[in-house]
Design a protein around this motif. Structure first.
Motif, PDB file in Angstrom:
ATOM      1  N   VAL A   1       0.852  -1.193   0.000  1.00  0.00           N
ATOM      2  CA  VAL A   1       0.000   0.000   0.000  1.00  0.00           C
ATOM      3  C   VAL A   1       0.887   1.242   0.000  1.00  0.00           C
ATOM      4  CG1 VAL A   1      -1.937  -1.069   1.187  1.00  0.00           C
ATOM      5  CG2 VAL A   1      -0.139   0.026   2.539  1.00  0.00           C
ATOM      6  N   PRO A   2       0.377   2.346  -0.556  1.00  0.00           N
ATOM      7  CA  PRO A   2       1.128   3.598  -0.443  1.00  0.00           C
ATOM      8  C   PRO A   2       1.264   3.956   1.042  1.00  0.00           C
ATOM      9  CG  PRO A   2      -0.749   3.835  -1.948  1.00  0.00           C
ATOM     10  CD  PRO A   2      -0.896   2.513  -1.285  1.00  0.00           C
ATOM     11  N   PRO A   3       2.375   4.606   1.424  1.00  0.00           N
ATOM     12  CA  PRO A   3       2.606   4.912   2.839  1.00  0.00           C
ATOM     13  C   PRO A   3       1.419   5.601   3.511  1.00  0.00           C
ATOM     14  CG  PRO A   3       4.490   5.602   1.511  1.00  0.00           C
ATOM     15  CD  PRO A   3       3.479   5.060   0.561  1.00  0.00           C
ATOM     16  N   GLN A   4       0.767   6.502   2.782  1.00  0.00           N
ATOM     17  CA  GLN A   4      -0.324   7.267   3.403  1.00  0.00           C
ATOM     18  C   GLN A   4      -1.577   6.424   3.647  1.00  0.00           C
ATOM     19  OE1 GLN A   4       1.211   7.898   0.565  1.00  0.00           O
ATOM     20  NE2 GLN A   4      -0.225   8.278  -1.106  1.00  0.00           N
ATOM     21  N   GLU A   5      -1.605   5.193   3.102  1.00  0.00           N
ATOM     22  CA  GLU A   5      -2.768   4.338   3.357  1.00  0.00           C
ATOM     23  C   GLU A   5      -2.516   3.268   4.408  1.00  0.00           C
ATOM     24  OE1 GLU A   5      -4.380   2.817  -0.347  1.00  0.00           O
ATOM     25  OE2 GLU A   5      -4.312   4.847  -1.175  1.00  0.00           O
ATOM     26  N   ALA A   6      -1.290   3.195   4.894  1.00  0.00           N
ATOM     27  CA  ALA A   6      -0.941   2.129   5.839  1.00  0.00           C
ATOM     28  C   ALA A   6      -1.693   2.277   7.163  1.00  0.00           C
ATOM     29  CB  ALA A   6       0.569   2.118   6.079  1.00  0.00           C
ATOM     30  N   GLU A   7      -1.871   3.500   7.593  1.00  0.00           N
ATOM     31  CA  GLU A   7      -2.524   3.714   8.892  1.00  0.00           C
ATOM     32  C   GLU A   7      -3.977   3.231   8.881  1.00  0.00           C
ATOM     33  OE1 GLU A   7      -2.084   7.657  10.548  1.00  0.00           O
ATOM     34  OE2 GLU A   7      -3.929   7.396  11.700  1.00  0.00           O
ATOM     35  N   LYS A   8      -4.654   3.509   7.781  1.00  0.00           N
ATOM     36  CA  LYS A   8      -6.052   3.089   7.655  1.00  0.00           C
ATOM     37  C   LYS A   8      -6.165   1.559   7.739  1.00  0.00           C
ATOM     38  CE  LYS A   8      -9.663   3.460   4.178  1.00  0.00           C
ATOM     39  NZ  LYS A   8      -9.300   3.058   2.817  1.00  0.00           N
ATOM     40  N   LEU A   9      -5.250   0.886   7.064  1.00  0.00           N
ATOM     41  CA  LEU A   9      -5.251  -0.576   7.088  1.00  0.00           C
ATOM     42  C   LEU A   9      -4.900  -1.096   8.493  1.00  0.00           C
ATOM     43  CD1 LEU A   9      -5.933  -2.453   4.779  1.00  0.00           C
ATOM     44  CD2 LEU A   9      -3.523  -2.547   4.167  1.00  0.00           C
ATOM     45  N   ALA A  10      -3.979  -0.412   9.144  1.00  0.00           N
ATOM     46  CA  ALA A  10      -3.601  -0.809  10.507  1.00  0.00           C
ATOM     47  C   ALA A  10      -4.792  -0.676  11.454  1.00  0.00           C
ATOM     48  CB  ALA A  10      -2.435   0.051  10.996  1.00  0.00           C
ATOM     49  N   LYS A  11      -5.561   0.379  11.274  1.00  0.00           N
ATOM     50  CA  LYS A  11      -6.722   0.577  12.145  1.00  0.00           C
ATOM     51  C   LYS A  11      -7.796  -0.469  11.876  1.00  0.00           C
ATOM     52  CE  LYS A  11      -5.970   5.219  13.682  1.00  0.00           C
ATOM     53  NZ  LYS A  11      -6.022   6.660  13.371  1.00  0.00           N
ATOM     54  N   LEU A  12      -7.919  -0.887  10.629  1.00  0.00           N
ATOM     55  CA  LEU A  12      -8.848  -1.977  10.320  1.00  0.00           C
ATOM     56  C   LEU A  12      -8.406  -3.261  11.042  1.00  0.00           C
ATOM     57  CD1 LEU A  12     -11.213  -3.246   8.736  1.00  0.00           C
ATOM     58  CD2 LEU A  12      -9.580  -3.710   6.879  1.00  0.00           C
ATOM     59  N   ALA A  13      -7.112  -3.521  11.016  1.00  0.00           N
ATOM     60  CA  ALA A  13      -6.601  -4.743  11.662  1.00  0.00           C
ATOM     61  C   ALA A  13      -6.983  -4.783  13.136  1.00  0.00           C
ATOM     62  CB  ALA A  13      -5.080  -4.825  11.504  1.00  0.00           C
ATOM     63  N   MET A  14      -7.013  -3.619  13.771  1.00  0.00           N
ATOM     64  CA  MET A  14      -7.355  -3.572  15.192  1.00  0.00           C
ATOM     65  C   MET A  14      -8.791  -4.032  15.439  1.00  0.00           C
ATOM     66  SD  MET A  14      -4.439  -2.538  15.790  1.00  0.00           S
ATOM     67  CE  MET A  14      -4.487  -2.602  17.580  1.00  0.00           C
ATOM     68  N   GLN A  15      -9.626  -3.933  14.407  1.00  0.00           N
ATOM     69  CA  GLN A  15     -11.042  -4.298  14.567  1.00  0.00           C
ATOM     70  C   GLN A  15     -11.338  -5.734  14.180  1.00  0.00           C
ATOM     71  OE1 GLN A  15     -12.984  -1.354  12.158  1.00  0.00           O
ATOM     72  NE2 GLN A  15     -12.039   0.304  13.327  1.00  0.00           N
ATOM     73  N   LEU A  16     -10.392  -6.414  13.598  1.00  0.00           N
ATOM     74  CA  LEU A  16     -10.642  -7.777  13.126  1.00  0.00           C
ATOM     75  C   LEU A  16     -10.066  -8.780  14.124  1.00  0.00           C
ATOM     76  CD1 LEU A  16      -9.759  -7.307   9.323  1.00  0.00           C
ATOM     77  CD2 LEU A  16     -12.008  -7.133  10.423  1.00  0.00           C
ATOM     78  N   PRO A  17     -10.909  -9.576  14.765  1.00  0.00           N
ATOM     79  CA  PRO A  17     -10.422 -10.463  15.816  1.00  0.00           C
ATOM     80  C   PRO A  17      -9.509 -11.584  15.325  1.00  0.00           C
ATOM     81  CG  PRO A  17     -12.778 -10.811  15.408  1.00  0.00           C
ATOM     82  CD  PRO A  17     -12.374  -9.609  14.614  1.00  0.00           C
ATOM     83  N   GLY A  18      -9.558 -11.888  14.020  1.00  0.00           N
ATOM     84  CA  GLY A  18      -8.755 -12.998  13.505  1.00  0.00           C
ATOM     85  C   GLY A  18      -7.343 -12.628  13.096  1.00  0.00           C
ATOM     86  N   VAL A  19      -7.024 -11.335  13.109  1.00  0.00           N
ATOM     87  CA  VAL A  19      -5.661 -10.948  12.730  1.00  0.00           C
ATOM     88  C   VAL A  19      -4.962 -10.212  13.871  1.00  0.00           C
ATOM     89  CG1 VAL A  19      -6.182 -10.804  10.261  1.00  0.00           C
ATOM     90  CG2 VAL A  19      -6.283  -8.743  11.639  1.00  0.00           C
ATOM     91  N   GLY A  20      -3.682 -10.455  14.001  1.00  0.00           N
ATOM     92  CA  GLY A  20      -2.845  -9.749  14.962  1.00  0.00           C
ATOM     93  C   GLY A  20      -1.841  -8.917  14.188  1.00  0.00           C
TER      94      GLY A  20
END
Ligand SMILES: *Cc1c(COP(=O)(O)O)cnc(C)c1O
Length: 236
Positions: free
Chosen positions: A136-155
């Motif tokens: 992902v472009p650097p400026q989109e990494a944070e959005k993806l990281a925040k999604l990961a925080m909401q998904l119980p199956g991924v760490g």
């Protein structure tokens, strides 16, 4: 030099780069990039002290896994991953380093919950902005990281990058420094009890010392361990 000697030489160079940067060498994991290697070579590498293998292609991973070649080591998936192949990896590899879209992250989450695991992942960042590379472009990494925080199956464990091939020694330091800054920022913004980012995967045979000087916690090394590879197939 033998594989065993190569491993020792690379490990010594990693330790030296860490010490030069005022870091504890134990902070830097050596991942052996085993693409195109045989199951036998993988077994030899593990016998000689390799503790983590990095695989690029699901098909090769499946074959080596069926052979029992990885016994005694963890496996990280480091190549481009298609959603429909997630099922072959989740719960088997300890880290999927190449998550580069929301769809892929959601597919991993679904599969992980189905088989009852939490799958550790890294977000791959296209730090050089190259059209030919995933991430992902650097400026989109944070959005993806925040999604990961909401998904119980991924760490979420951190970030991974493959910068452009450097023309000159030290040529990638700028990208490595940018990655480190992004890592520190996102770690601060996503810290919670579920996951804390502790992995910044960057550095390959030609540039791992620079990556370590800029905060890498994991280098992925192929050529310096196993020698030159035959030319790559486009995909797989
Ligand atoms: C092949 C590969 C490496 C290792 O590259 P070398 O230059 O041979 O050390 C590291 N990371 C990824 C994602 C790779 O595909």
């Amino acid at each position: 030099m033998s594989l065993q000697q190569n491993i020792a030489a690379v490990r010594a160079a990693i330790d030296e780069a860490a010490r030069r940067a005022g870091r504890d060498p134990k902070e830097v994991t050596l991942v052996a990039a085993t693409k195109v290697q045989t199951s036998d070579t993988i077994r030899q590498a593990i016998a000689a002290g390799i503790t983590v293998c990095g695989e690029n292609r699901v098909q090769e991973f499946n074959a080596h896994w069926a052979d029992g070649a990885y016994e005694g080591a963890e496996v990280h998936f480091i190549g481009h991953l298609q959603k429909n192949k997630v099922k072959y990896l989740v719960g088997k590899v300890s880290l999927i380093e190449s998550v580069d879209s929301e769809e892929l992250m959601r597919a991993i989450d679904q599969r992980a919950r189905k088989v009852g695991v939490v799958q550790d992942i890294l977000i791959e960042v296209n730090i050089g902005g190259e059209a030919s590379k995933s991430g992902v472009p650097p400026q989109e990494a944070e959005k993806l990281a925040k999604l990961a925080m909401q998904l119980p199956g991924v760490g979420l464990r951190g970030l991974m990058a493959i910068p452009p091939v450097a023309e000159l020694s030290g040529g990638n330091s700028r990208y490595f420094a940018e990655m480190h800054q992004l890592f520190v920022d996102i770690r601060a913004k996503t810290y919670d009890n579920k996951s804390s980012m502790d992995c910044l995967s960057m550095g390959m045979s030609g540039d791992f010392a620079d990556a370590i000087a800029n905060g890498s916690t994991q280098v992925r090394i192929g050529t310096a361990l196993f020698g030159q590879r035959p030319p790559m197939r486009a995909n797989g």
